[in-house]
Design a protein around this motif. Structure first.
Motif, PDB file in Angstrom:
ATOM      1  N   ARG A 227     -50.564 -61.750 -24.891  1.00 37.68           N
ATOM      2  CA  ARG A 227     -51.293 -63.012 -25.017  1.00 37.68           C
ATOM      3  C   ARG A 227     -50.989 -63.969 -23.863  1.00 37.68           C
ATOM      4  NH1 ARG A 227     -53.651 -66.131 -29.147  1.00 37.68           N
ATOM      5  NH2 ARG A 227     -53.204 -68.361 -29.062  1.00 37.68           N
ATOM      6  N   ARG A 228     -49.755 -63.925 -23.346  1.00 39.41           N
ATOM      7  CA  ARG A 228     -49.341 -64.903 -22.350  1.00 39.41           C
ATOM      8  C   ARG A 228     -48.945 -64.321 -21.002  1.00 39.41           C
ATOM      9  NH1 ARG A 228     -48.390 -69.921 -24.274  1.00 39.41           N
ATOM     10  NH2 ARG A 228     -46.960 -70.365 -22.568  1.00 39.41           N
ATOM     11  N   HIS A 229     -48.826 -63.004 -20.902  1.00 40.81           N
ATOM     12  CA  HIS A 229     -48.339 -62.421 -19.656  1.00 40.81           C
ATOM     13  C   HIS A 229     -49.089 -61.134 -19.318  1.00 40.81           C
ATOM     14  CE1 HIS A 229     -44.947 -65.208 -19.667  1.00 40.81           C
ATOM     15  NE2 HIS A 229     -44.751 -64.896 -20.934  1.00 40.81           N
ATOM     16  N   GLY A 230     -49.105 -60.819 -18.024  1.00 35.95           N
ATOM     17  CA  GLY A 230     -49.682 -59.563 -17.570  1.00 35.95           C
ATOM     18  C   GLY A 230     -48.641 -58.768 -16.815  1.00 35.95           C
ATOM     19  N   ASN A 231     -48.750 -57.460 -16.869  1.00 34.85           N
ATOM     20  CA  ASN A 231     -47.794 -56.614 -16.177  1.00 34.85           C
ATOM     21  C   ASN A 231     -48.517 -55.494 -15.452  1.00 34.85           C
ATOM     22  OD1 ASN A 231     -44.985 -55.570 -15.669  1.00 34.85           O
ATOM     23  ND2 ASN A 231     -45.839 -53.810 -16.764  1.00 34.85           N
ATOM     24  N   ALA A 232     -48.276 -55.384 -14.149  1.00 33.77           N
ATOM     25  CA  ALA A 232     -48.857 -54.317 -13.344  1.00 33.77           C
ATOM     26  C   ALA A 232     -47.762 -53.347 -12.957  1.00 33.77           C
ATOM     27  CB  ALA A 232     -49.516 -54.892 -12.089  1.00 33.77           C
ATOM     28  N   ASP A 233     -48.083 -52.068 -12.977  1.00 33.82           N
ATOM     29  CA  ASP A 233     -47.103 -51.041 -12.678  1.00 33.82           C
ATOM     30  C   ASP A 233     -47.693 -50.036 -11.692  1.00 33.82           C
ATOM     31  OD1 ASP A 233     -45.040 -49.191 -12.675  1.00 33.82           O
ATOM     32  OD2 ASP A 233     -44.700 -49.324 -14.833  1.00 33.82           O
ATOM     33  N   GLU A 234     -47.082 -49.949 -10.512  1.00 31.44           N
ATOM     34  CA  GLU A 234     -47.552 -49.012  -9.498  1.00 31.44           C
ATOM     35  C   GLU A 234     -46.648 -47.780  -9.403  1.00 31.44           C
ATOM     36  OE1 GLU A 234     -47.697 -51.374  -5.987  1.00 31.44           O
ATOM     37  OE2 GLU A 234     -49.533 -52.406  -6.561  1.00 31.44           O
ATOM     38  N   ASP A 235     -45.657 -47.688 -10.277  1.00 26.98           N
ATOM     39  CA  ASP A 235     -44.770 -46.531 -10.283  1.00 26.98           C
ATOM     40  C   ASP A 235     -45.603 -45.272 -10.557  1.00 26.98           C
ATOM     41  OD1 ASP A 235     -41.999 -45.273 -10.532  1.00 26.98           O
ATOM     42  OD2 ASP A 235     -42.943 -44.706 -12.426  1.00 26.98           O
ATOM     43  N   PRO A 236     -45.559 -44.285  -9.664  1.00 23.70           N
ATOM     44  CA  PRO A 236     -46.395 -43.089  -9.814  1.00 23.70           C
ATOM     45  C   PRO A 236     -46.238 -42.396 -11.160  1.00 23.70           C
ATOM     46  CG  PRO A 236     -45.400 -43.137  -7.637  1.00 23.70           C
ATOM     47  CD  PRO A 236     -44.761 -44.229  -8.422  1.00 23.70           C
ATOM     48  N   GLU A 237     -45.023 -42.321 -11.670  1.00 25.16           N
ATOM     49  CA  GLU A 237     -44.793 -41.654 -12.949  1.00 25.16           C
ATOM     50  C   GLU A 237     -45.454 -42.417 -14.092  1.00 25.16           C
ATOM     51  OE1 GLU A 237     -41.019 -40.176 -15.718  1.00 25.16           O
ATOM     52  OE2 GLU A 237     -40.726 -40.649 -13.594  1.00 25.16           O
ATOM     53  N   ALA A 238     -45.356 -43.751 -14.052  1.00 24.56           N
ATOM     54  CA  ALA A 238     -45.971 -44.577 -15.098  1.00 24.56           C
ATOM     55  C   ALA A 238     -47.488 -44.463 -15.047  1.00 24.56           C
ATOM     56  CB  ALA A 238     -45.538 -46.029 -14.934  1.00 24.56           C
ATOM     57  N   VAL A 239     -48.060 -44.538 -13.838  1.00 21.97           N
ATOM     58  CA  VAL A 239     -49.512 -44.441 -13.687  1.00 21.97           C
ATOM     59  C   VAL A 239     -50.005 -43.074 -14.159  1.00 21.97           C
ATOM     60  CG1 VAL A 239     -51.422 -44.420 -12.040  1.00 21.97           C
ATOM     61  CG2 VAL A 239     -49.585 -46.113 -11.796  1.00 21.97           C
ATOM     62  N   GLU A 240     -49.274 -42.037 -13.812  1.00 21.60           N
ATOM     63  CA  GLU A 240     -49.654 -40.683 -14.244  1.00 21.60           C
ATOM     64  C   GLU A 240     -49.637 -40.578 -15.765  1.00 21.60           C
ATOM     65  OE1 GLU A 240     -48.187 -36.038 -13.638  1.00 21.60           O
ATOM     66  OE2 GLU A 240     -47.381 -37.631 -12.364  1.00 21.60           O
ATOM     67  N   ASP A 241     -48.672 -41.238 -16.388  1.00 21.41           N
ATOM     68  CA  ASP A 241     -48.584 -41.233 -17.854  1.00 21.41           C
ATOM     69  C   ASP A 241     -49.813 -41.896 -18.465  1.00 21.41           C
ATOM     70  OD1 ASP A 241     -47.443 -40.921 -20.426  1.00 21.41           O
ATOM     71  OD2 ASP A 241     -46.604 -42.939 -20.340  1.00 21.41           O
ATOM     72  N   TYR A 242     -50.200 -43.060 -17.926  1.00 18.09           N
ATOM     73  CA  TYR A 242     -51.377 -43.753 -18.443  1.00 18.09           C
ATOM     74  C   TYR A 242     -52.658 -42.939 -18.201  1.00 18.09           C
ATOM     75  CZ  TYR A 242     -49.058 -48.120 -19.705  1.00 18.09           C
ATOM     76  OH  TYR A 242     -48.281 -49.071 -20.313  1.00 18.09           O
ATOM     77  N   MET A 243     -52.740 -42.297 -17.060  1.00 15.48           N
ATOM     78  CA  MET A 243     -53.909 -41.462 -16.783  1.00 15.48           C
ATOM     79  C   MET A 243     -54.005 -40.306 -17.778  1.00 15.48           C
ATOM     80  SD  MET A 243     -54.274 -41.220 -12.634  1.00 15.48           S
ATOM     81  CE  MET A 243     -54.948 -42.585 -11.680  1.00 15.48           C
ATOM     82  N   ALA A 244     -52.849 -39.733 -18.133  1.00 22.80           N
ATOM     83  CA  ALA A 244     -52.833 -38.637 -19.104  1.00 22.80           C
ATOM     84  C   ALA A 244     -53.292 -39.130 -20.473  1.00 22.80           C
ATOM     85  CB  ALA A 244     -51.430 -38.044 -19.197  1.00 22.80           C
ATOM     86  N   VAL A 245     -52.832 -40.316 -20.864  1.00 28.18           N
ATOM     87  CA  VAL A 245     -53.245 -40.891 -22.141  1.00 28.18           C
ATOM     88  C   VAL A 245     -54.742 -41.169 -22.142  1.00 28.18           C
ATOM     89  CG1 VAL A 245     -53.040 -42.893 -23.677  1.00 28.18           C
ATOM     90  CG2 VAL A 245     -50.990 -41.890 -22.654  1.00 28.18           C
ATOM     91  N   PHE A 246     -55.245 -41.697 -21.013  1.00 32.41           N
ATOM     92  CA  PHE A 246     -56.668 -41.999 -20.942  1.00 32.41           C
ATOM     93  C   PHE A 246     -57.497 -40.715 -21.058  1.00 32.41           C
ATOM     94  CE2 PHE A 246     -60.692 -43.264 -18.941  1.00 32.41           C
ATOM     95  CZ  PHE A 246     -60.922 -44.464 -19.595  1.00 32.41           C
ATOM     96  N   ALA A 247     -57.037 -39.645 -20.415  1.00 29.81           N
ATOM     97  CA  ALA A 247     -57.736 -38.366 -20.507  1.00 29.81           C
ATOM     98  C   ALA A 247     -57.743 -37.861 -21.953  1.00 29.81           C
ATOM     99  CB  ALA A 247     -57.073 -37.339 -19.590  1.00 29.81           C
ATOM    100  N   GLU A 248     -56.621 -38.043 -22.663  1.00 29.69           N
ATOM    101  CA  GLU A 248     -56.549 -37.638 -24.062  1.00 29.69           C
ATOM    102  C   GLU A 248     -57.497 -38.476 -24.920  1.00 29.69           C
ATOM    103  OE1 GLU A 248     -52.564 -37.581 -25.545  1.00 29.69           O
ATOM    104  OE2 GLU A 248     -51.791 -36.543 -23.783  1.00 29.69           O
ATOM    105  N   LEU A 249     -57.568 -39.770 -24.627  1.00 29.36           N
ATOM    106  CA  LEU A 249     -58.476 -40.652 -25.368  1.00 29.36           C
ATOM    107  C   LEU A 249     -59.937 -40.227 -25.185  1.00 29.36           C
ATOM    108  CD1 LEU A 249     -56.753 -44.068 -24.645  1.00 29.36           C
ATOM    109  CD2 LEU A 249     -57.194 -43.134 -26.924  1.00 29.36           C
TER     110      LEU A 249
END
Length: 273
Positions: A227-249
């Motif tokens: 609600r009050r903050h945003g967080n950006a993550d450029e760590d390759p491992e973290a981004v790859e994890d989110y991409m995998a979740v998005f593919a599963e979704l």
């Protein structure tokens, strides 16, 4: 990484502080004179957030600045108004992206909201906003949608939850209009919209909403927000994890054509409410 303070807001905040100190006022005294809160004054001075033109006029009057602060506020980039400062860098990334992936389990993403839906959901979530503040937030959200009409804009892939489509935000009429909007944009060759059915048992999106931005010449970025903050993550491992979740979704969601059929079906149901 997303910055917590935007340079334009920080510079403006410094000007407010100089005027306040020159007037010999504390933040509490200024807040009382401008009919606002001390926390609001503090946030403006530190550049942590923007504010509305109405707030600036009252602060300008309280400090007898003769319109100097109002003029300085008017000179700020229009795209900055109505947006939390921590979100401004994300909007820039949004404009530079070649592809944007969005998973939103609680509401229609801002890029796809109608103005009536945006107003209703913002007003419900932030009842403390003045009318001018609400207007600016809705306008800023609408301005972001220009990338969808830009022939050089990004490919946008969105995954939504069926219950989001069925919740009558504002009213059935507002939601029906929103569903028409979604059905229309889902026909774009540069926008893929898929819906996860409510009957889905094994759900990979339990950790909440996120964006993934692909920008030419830069590392992909995953973005989450509260609600009050945003967080950006450029760590390759973290981004790859989110991409995998998005593919599963996308795998458990209905295909685009079936998602469009479901949206039309719900739209027709709302027509009888």
């Amino acid at each position: 990484m997303v910055k917590t303070k935007n340079p334009a807001y920080r510079s403006f905040g410094q000007a407010v502080r100089r005027w306040r100190e020159a007037a010999g006022m504390t933040q509490i005294e200024l807040a009382k004179a401008a009919q606002t809160s001390q926390s609001q004054v503090s946030s403006i001075e530190t550049g942590e957030k923007g504010t509305s033109a109405d707030h600036i006029r009252r602060i300008d009057n309280a400090l007898t600045a003769g319109g100097a602060l109002v003029r300085r506020w008017d000179e700020l980039d229009d795209h900055s108004r109505g947006l939390a400062s921590w979100f401004l860098d994300v909007v820039t990334v949004e404009r530079e992206s070649s592809e944007i992936r969005v998973y939103q389990p609680l509401s229609i993403p801002g890029l796809l909201q109608t103005q009536k839906y945006a107003r209703a959901i913002t007003q419900h979530g932030h009842p403390e906003l003045t009318r001018s503040q609400l207007d600016e937030r809705v306008s800023a959200r609408a301005d972001r949608q220009a990338i969808l009409d830009d022939p050089d804009g990004p490919m946008v892939r969105v995954v939504l939850e069926e219950h989001v489509l069925r919740r009558p935000v504002g009213s059935y009429e507002i939601m029906r209009e929103q569903l028409v909007r979604l059905t229309d944009v889902s026909r774009s060759s540069r926008l893929s919209l898929q819906v996860v059915p409510m009957t889905t048992a094994q759900h990979p999106g339990s950790d909440g909403a996120f964006h993934i931005f692909t920008v030419p010449g830069k590392a992909p970025m995953a973005y989450t927000e509260t609600r009050r903050h945003g967080n950006a993550d450029e760590d390759p491992e973290a981004v790859e994890d989110y991409m995998a979740v998005f593919a599963e979704l996308r795998g458990v969601a209905l295909p685009p054509h079936a998602s469009r059929d479901l949206m039309y079906k719900i739209q027709q149901e709302f027509s009888h409410e």
